[in-house]
Design a protein around this motif. Sequence first.
Motif, short mmCIF file in Angstrom:
data_model
loop_
_atom_site.label_atom_id
_atom_site.label_comp_id
_atom_site.label_asym_id
_atom_site.label_seq_id
_atom_site.Cartn_x
_atom_site.Cartn_y
_atom_site.Cartn_z
N PHE A 12 54.22 116.22 75.02
CA PHE A 12 54.76 115.69 76.27
C PHE A 12 53.63 115.48 77.28
O PHE A 12 53.57 114.45 77.96
CB PHE A 12 55.81 116.64 76.83
N LEU A 13 52.71 116.45 77.38
CA LEU A 13 51.60 116.34 78.33
C LEU A 13 50.66 115.19 77.97
O LEU A 13 50.18 114.47 78.86
CB LEU A 13 50.86 117.66 78.43
N VAL A 14 50.39 115.02 76.68
CA VAL A 14 49.54 113.90 76.24
C VAL A 14 50.21 112.58 76.62
O VAL A 14 49.56 111.66 77.14
CB VAL A 14 49.26 113.98 74.72
N TRP A 15 51.52 112.50 76.36
CA TRP A 15 52.25 111.28 76.70
C TRP A 15 52.20 111.02 78.20
O TRP A 15 51.96 109.90 78.64
CB TRP A 15 53.70 111.39 76.21
N LYS A 20 50.26 108.03 82.79
CA LYS A 20 49.64 108.06 84.12
C LYS A 20 48.38 107.19 84.14
O LYS A 20 48.16 106.40 85.06
CB LYS A 20 49.30 109.51 84.49
N TRP A 21 47.55 107.33 83.10
CA TRP A 21 46.30 106.57 83.02
C TRP A 21 46.58 105.07 82.86
O TRP A 21 45.97 104.25 83.54
CB TRP A 21 45.45 107.09 81.87
N ARG A 22 47.53 104.73 81.99
CA ARG A 22 47.83 103.31 81.77
C ARG A 22 48.32 102.65 83.05
O ARG A 22 47.87 101.55 83.41
CB ARG A 22 48.88 103.13 80.66
N VAL A 23 49.22 103.31 83.76
CA VAL A 23 49.76 102.76 85.01
C VAL A 23 48.65 102.61 86.04
O VAL A 23 48.55 101.59 86.72
CB VAL A 23 50.92 103.64 85.54
N ALA A 24 47.80 103.63 86.16
CA ALA A 24 46.71 103.57 87.14
C ALA A 24 45.73 102.44 86.83
O ALA A 24 45.31 101.70 87.73
CB ALA A 24 45.98 104.92 87.20
N VAL A 25 45.38 102.29 85.56
CA VAL A 25 44.45 101.21 85.18
C VAL A 25 45.12 99.85 85.37
O VAL A 25 44.49 98.92 85.88
CB VAL A 25 43.92 101.39 83.74
N ASP A 26 46.39 99.73 84.99
CA ASP A 26 47.12 98.47 85.22
C ASP A 26 47.02 98.06 86.69
O ASP A 26 46.71 96.90 87.00
CB ASP A 26 48.60 98.61 84.84
#
Length: 164
Positions: A12-15, A20-26
């Motif tokens: 769950f934490l990895v997901w 979080k990272w994908r949204v921030a980079v997007d």
Amino acid sequence: MSKGSPGPTPGFLVWRLATKWRVAVDRAVAPLGLTHAQYSLVASLYGMQRAGERPSQRRLADHTGLEALYVSKLARALESAGLIERTRDPRDPRAVQLALTEQGQAVTRQAIAVVQELLQQLLEPLGGLDAPRTRAFTDELTTLLDAPLAPLSPNDESIQGTTP
């Protein structure tokens, strides 16, 4: 999570971290006309080109961990945007080689700078990009990424009677 639960699982934490990272980079690369997936492709291509490589779509898919079909779709969109060029490999007419255009190189350099700043922010709680905790975290992530992971079928005897 309820008070009685043992806490979030590592999966769950990895997901959550990946999301979080994908949204921030997007959000960070959107002003440059890129998505996170497109950024992953052009940044990888940028590094490979700097190392003297002109990779095929398959090689880039293997490098990024993305499906070859998805890389093909991303490459077509990036080609339409004028950021990459796709050409037939002279050694293998079935293969398509990719290269950044001049515009693609400029956009990618900007995107890399933006994402590097974002990465600094993400890793600040561990002491920053060059901190011992960050290096240890990177080593742990590499270990997990290098571990083979084959999905089990629901009928597999080893998972019978377990709850998801």
